[in-house]
Design a protein around this motif. Structure first.
Motif, short mmCIF file in Angstrom:
data_model
loop_
_atom_site.label_atom_id
_atom_site.label_comp_id
_atom_site.label_asym_id
_atom_site.label_seq_id
_atom_site.Cartn_x
_atom_site.Cartn_y
_atom_site.Cartn_z
N ARG A 186 0.82 -1.20 0.00
CA ARG A 186 0.00 0.00 0.00
C ARG A 186 0.86 1.26 0.00
NH1 ARG A 186 -3.98 1.54 3.80
NH2 ARG A 186 -3.22 3.64 3.57
N GLU B 168 -0.33 3.92 -2.64
CA GLU B 168 -0.93 5.18 -2.23
C GLU B 168 -0.14 6.38 -2.72
OE1 GLU B 168 -1.11 4.73 1.96
OE2 GLU B 168 0.82 5.70 2.34
N ILE C 43 -4.78 4.79 -8.88
CA ILE C 43 -4.88 3.43 -8.37
C ILE C 43 -5.98 2.71 -9.13
CG2 ILE C 43 -5.36 2.00 -6.35
CD1 ILE C 43 -4.54 4.41 -4.62
N LEU D 282 -12.10 -0.62 -9.29
CA LEU D 282 -11.92 0.72 -8.76
C LEU D 282 -10.86 1.42 -9.59
CD1 LEU D 282 -11.89 1.59 -5.14
CD2 LEU D 282 -9.74 2.02 -6.26
N ILE E 129 -9.16 5.25 -9.38
CA ILE E 129 -9.16 6.63 -8.88
C ILE E 129 -7.84 7.32 -9.20
CG2 ILE E 129 -10.89 6.75 -7.05
CD1 ILE E 129 -8.81 5.67 -5.12
N THR E 130 -7.99 8.60 -9.47
CA THR E 130 -6.80 9.39 -9.81
C THR E 130 -6.63 10.48 -8.77
OG1 THR E 130 -7.40 8.99 -12.09
CG2 THR E 130 -5.73 10.67 -11.69
N GLU F 212 -6.28 1.54 8.52
CA GLU F 212 -5.09 2.22 8.00
C GLU F 212 -5.29 3.73 7.85
OE1 GLU F 212 -2.08 0.71 7.36
OE2 GLU F 212 -2.89 -1.21 8.03
N ASN G 107 -6.58 9.68 3.28
CA ASN G 107 -5.65 9.11 2.28
C ASN G 107 -6.45 8.45 1.16
OD1 ASN G 107 -3.92 7.38 0.86
ND2 ASN G 107 -2.58 7.19 2.64
N TYR G 108 -6.15 8.83 -0.09
CA TYR G 108 -7.01 8.34 -1.17
C TYR G 108 -6.87 6.85 -1.44
CZ TYR G 108 -4.21 7.96 -5.55
OH TYR G 108 -3.38 7.59 -6.56
N TYR G 109 -5.79 6.26 -0.96
CA TYR G 109 -5.66 4.81 -1.12
C TYR G 109 -6.76 4.10 -0.32
CZ TYR G 109 -3.75 0.12 -1.09
OH TYR G 109 -3.59 -1.23 -1.24
N ASN G 110 -7.19 4.75 0.76
CA ASN G 110 -8.19 4.11 1.61
C ASN G 110 -9.59 4.08 1.00
OD1 ASN G 110 -6.36 3.42 3.62
ND2 ASN G 110 -6.44 5.48 4.49
N ILE G 111 -9.70 4.71 -0.16
CA ILE G 111 -10.95 4.57 -0.91
C ILE G 111 -11.16 3.09 -1.23
CG2 ILE G 111 -12.13 5.14 -3.08
CD1 ILE G 111 -11.83 7.60 -1.46
N VAL G 112 -10.04 2.39 -1.46
CA VAL G 112 -10.12 0.97 -1.80
C VAL G 112 -10.89 0.21 -0.71
CG1 VAL G 112 -8.77 -1.11 -2.22
CG2 VAL G 112 -7.96 1.07 -3.09
N LYS H 258 -14.55 1.45 -0.20
CA LYS H 258 -15.48 0.87 -1.17
C LYS H 258 -15.98 -0.48 -0.66
CE LYS H 258 -15.40 -0.93 -5.93
NZ LYS H 258 -16.49 -0.19 -6.61
N HIS I 42 -10.59 13.76 -4.69
CA HIS I 42 -9.91 13.25 -5.89
C HIS I 42 -10.93 12.84 -6.94
CE1 HIS I 42 -6.02 13.48 -4.16
NE2 HIS I 42 -6.36 12.74 -3.12
#
Lengths: 230, 215, 386
Positions: free
Chosen positions: A207, A211, A216, A226, A228-229, B104, B155-160, B163, B187
């Motif tokens: 991650r 991240e 992603i 999914l 996302i940008t 996270e 944190n945009y990774y946590n969109i994962v 979802k 984002h």
């Protein structure tokens, strides 16, 4: 931003002519912008590696089209594809895949040698410069089997850059490295992305790498789950 | 007038003067110079979002931001006493809202402020915490049966993972309204990835939220 | 080409033990080839040499018994002009009769020669055990067995009686030993004139004898001689027609030697191709990554073709050295009572070069299968099976 890579309606079915065909990719539409830094995540078996191999023309989709630099690749001959890969795409794999019979420097030079152009002083200087960039100036004449995992992966990165490709495809480039080395490798990739405007598409389950990517993409059961940008 | 309070507060923060910062903030509330809402919206939130680090060294900025966050968290926790006090004065809406950050996700200031705002608006606000794993969220929803679930994601990774959480909650507990908020949803395409009923971008709209639906 | 060659070279040098083992395998094949080849041809040469080396290989005779060949000097010139493969041409007069002295009478075959020519065929000078060859008329050399039977000594005089023709006396000037009892007992050697005078045939001879360069070509040459002479009064004989059994023996030997060599080569080819097939598996990761980097299928297969070629050359060189070493040891240690090798080896450098060449070709051909495999190897298989 121009699209450097485009997938249109990609399906991939293994064992099409058998009784139990397995479809691993379903109608994938995906495009990547030039000099972007993308990460692909997904569980093992999700089809993400197959997707990357299709992006790199290592594998052929069952149907759909792959456009590299706006050029349709499905009708290209094997040798044309080889040339395209040699000139446009750099690969970094999890198990780094160096040629153990060759030294780090020779491995880095290999993509250039494959293009059958003469190795000039400038080319040699470039290979050395790349090895310096990845911090291997001291071990460049070591056989690749005599280097640590991190060093091998750096060599693989330097090698992927040798022909100044527009695209680098990486499948778990830090998959078997410790977290400190992972962080260094990531910084290196980002630096290359900024310096040479190289487009990166990286499969990762880490991650910390994902991240930090500009985009992603999550693949789930052969579909884009999914996207996302940043 | 309020701008002066903000500037004074910011000066203490810039000096990393924890005691003075906390003292000053609590004093403003105690002396009723600002309301709780004003404190949240005009002093604490901007002091975080408008944080500008002039230092070129990124690492220094990071610990500075962390220290600042810590000071503000202390202030927020100290202010809860006043929140309780206010709650007693307003009618309860009889609705429960669960506020949390997914796994996270450690940036919880937003979530804390949101939970206070819900409380101030007459909701029964339950703040679960930062970094809450998906399974724990599901079992909390099962136990508490909230009317709303508010997810704060920075944190945009946590969109994962968000979802995944929203999909599971919606399939198992379709009646629970999902509110999402936080920097991650600024984002491109981020909002379209999750299942939600309301995207909270302005804290003042909380008061007018009815059962998760905007009026 | 250069790329494939340098990769092949590196693959081979990085696995030195394996490379050496494969090269040794080829080398042993080649050395057996060289050794067996040298041994068999040595054996054949010595057999042929012993049997017909000191005898006439092509003989021109009068068609009817009792007739003689006239103008033989001209005919010799004609025959010498037929082919350079005919090395020696020598006239001879034969007459059977009885050799008589005071104590005994023995049936003999008197042979009159032009010794300056005949010596090249029979090597009389080397076979003399006593005395000398005849120089003037009525001098005679006897075989050792006859000499002993009749209890003669040098310079004795004996009578040669030919029924219906007459008698002449000979002086014994020498004794020969042909190592063949039949000859030692019956042949008595004198010059042409002595017998021509006795028989009153003027300057005519019984036969013209020849030796040729390649003894196995005697049959064809005899035919050419016959057609060139174009004389119905003459017949041309050759050793092959006279020694059918020896020839089939030699042929059998040649064929068995060829079979051995073929089987050795087949096993070398199988060995190399199976080992190279394994190296393709060993190197599949490398081939895969090279292909991912854009190496052409053709170059990928060339890598293994070059491996085969290099191994073949290496094996051939080693094999020739081993083979020669083996031959040397054989001639040094396997010796008979007389101090000569049991079987004299015949080192034919043309044959050795051919064996080496076949080994190189075989190794290269053997690498075709792995080369094809390498060409067909898909990157994706390699990556997926990692």
């Amino acid at each position: 931003m121009p699209k450097i890579l485009e997938l249109k309606k990609i399906n991939k079915i293994y064992g099409e002519n058998t009784k139990v065909p397995t479809q691993v990719l379903f109608d994938i539409d995906l495009s990547f912008e030039e000099s972007s830094f993308n990460s692909i995540i997904g569980q093992s078996g999700s089809g993400k590696s197959t997707l990357l191999n299709i992006l790199g023309t290592l594998d052929k989709p069952s149907n759909g089209s792959v456009l590299i630099n706006q050029i349709e690749t499905s009708k290209m001959k094997k040798n044309q594809l080889s040339n395209l890969r040699n000139e446009t795409i750099g690969f970094i794999f999890q198990f780094h895949y160096l040629l153990p019979e060759f030294t780090a420097l020779e491995n880095v030079l290999m993509p250039y040698q494959i293009s059958k152009r003469p190795i000039t002083k400038e080319v040699l200087a470039r290979a050395n410069e790349l090895l310096d960039l990845v911090g291997l100036e001291k071990v460049k004449n070591n056989l690749s089997i005599n280097m640590s995992g991190g060093q091998q992966q750096r060599t693989a990165i330097a090698r992927s850059l040798m022909n100044q490709p527009k695209i680098i495809l990486a499948d778990e480039p830090t998959g078997n490295l410790d977290s400190d080395t992972t962080e260094q490798i990531y910084e290196l990739l980002r630096e290359i992305n900024k310096k040479y405007k190289t487009t990166f598409i990286i499969i990762t389950h880490d991650r910390h790498i994902a991240e930090k990517a500009d985009r992603i993409i999550e693949i789930k059961d052969g579909r884009i789950n999914l996207d996302i940008t940043k | 007038m309020k701008k002066t309070y903000y500037n004074t507060f910011l000066k203490y923060l810039d000096d990393e003067n924890r005691d003075a910062s906390i003292d000053y903030a609590l004093q403003l509330i105690q002396e009723q110079k600002v309301t709780l809402e004003e404190m949240y919206l005009e002093i604490l939130t901007p002091s975080l979002t408008e944080f500008f680090c002039s230092n070129e060294d990124e690492e220094i900025c990071i610990w500075k931001e962390h220290e600042r966050t810590s000071i503000i968290r202390t202030i927020l926790e100290s202010l809860y006493v006043y929140v309780i006090h206010r709650k007693k004065q307003i009618p309860s809406k009889g609705k429960t809202v669960m506020v949390l950050c997914p796994s996270e996700e450690y940036h919880e200031i937003g979530a804390i402020i949101v939970s206070h705002f819900f409380a101030l608006s007459g909701y029964d606000a339950k703040y679960i915490g930062a970094n809450t794993p998906k399974n724990d969220i599901v079992s909390a929803v099962k136990a508490l049966k909230p009317d709303m679930l508010a997810l704060s994601v920075t944190n945009y990774y946590n969109i994962v993972v968000t979802k995944k959480i929203t999909e599971e909650i919606k399939s198992k507990y379709p009646d629970v309204k999902i509110i999402v908020g936080g920097q991650a949803f600024s984002h491109k395409d981020a909002l379209s990835q999750v299942q939600y009923d309301y995207h909270l971008s302005d804290l003042t709209t909380i008061a007018s939220l009815e059962g998760g639906k905007s009026i | 080409m250069k790329l494939a060659f340098s990769i092949a070279k590196r693959f081979l040098t990085s696995g030195k033990t394996q490379t050496l083992m494969i090269a040794l395998g080829i080398a042993i094949g080649v050395s057996v080839q060289v050794f067996i080849g040298s041994l068999i041809s040595g054996l054949q040469n010595s057999l042929v040499d012993k049997t017909i080396g000191s005898s006439s290989q092509i003989t021109v005779k009068a068609a009817e018994t009792g007739n003689y060949i006239s103008d033989y000097a001209d005919k010799i010139i004609v025959i010498e002009g037929v082919s350079t493969d005919i090395e020696i041409v020598s006239p001879a007069v034969n007459q059977s009769g009885a050799l008589v002295n005071s104590e005994s009478s023995e049936p003999v075959l008197a042979r009159g020669f032009d010794f300056s020519r005949a010596n090249d065929i029979y090597q009389f000078d080397q076979k003399l055990v006593e005395g000398r060859l005849p120089v003037s008329n009525n001098e005679v050399v006897l075989g050792i067995d006859l000499y002993n039977t009749m209890a003669l000594s040098l310079n004795d005089t004996v009578e040669f009686q030919v029924p219906l023709v007459g008698t002449t006396s000979f002086t014994v000037v020498g004794v020969y030993d042909f190592n063949v009892k039949q000859i030692n007992q019956t042949w008595i050697l004198t010059n042409l004139d002595t017998l021509q005078d006795l028989l009153s045939i003027g300057d005519e001879v019984s036969q013209i004898e020849m030796q040729v360069k390649d003894v196995f070509a005697a049959e064809e040459l005899a035919l050419v001689v016959e057609t060139t002479l174009e004389d119905s009064n003459l017949t041309v004989d050759n050793w092959i027609a006279q020694n059918a059994e020896l020839l089939s023996g030699l042929q059998g030997q040649s064929i068995s030697s060829l079979m051995i060599q073929i089987f050795v080569m087949v096993s070398v080819v199988l060995g190399i191709s199976s080992v190279l097939a394994i190296t393709v598996l060993q190197k599949s990761k490398q081939i895969g990554i090279l292909k991912a980097m854009g190496i052409k299928d053709k170059d990928a297969s060339l890598v293994f073709l070059f491996e085969g070629l290099i191994l073949g050359i290496l094996g051939a060189i080693l094999g020739v050295l081993f083979g020669l070493g083996l031959s040397y040891m054989f001639t040094t240690f396997a010796i008979g009572a007389d101090g000569n090798p049991v079987v004299p080896l015949y080192i034919d450098f043309g044959f050795i070069a051919l064996s080496a060449g076949i080994a190189v070709a075989a190794a290269t051909i053997a690498s075709l299968i792995p080369a094809r495999k390498s060409s067909k190897l898909s990157v994706i298989e390699v990556i997926r099976n990692a």
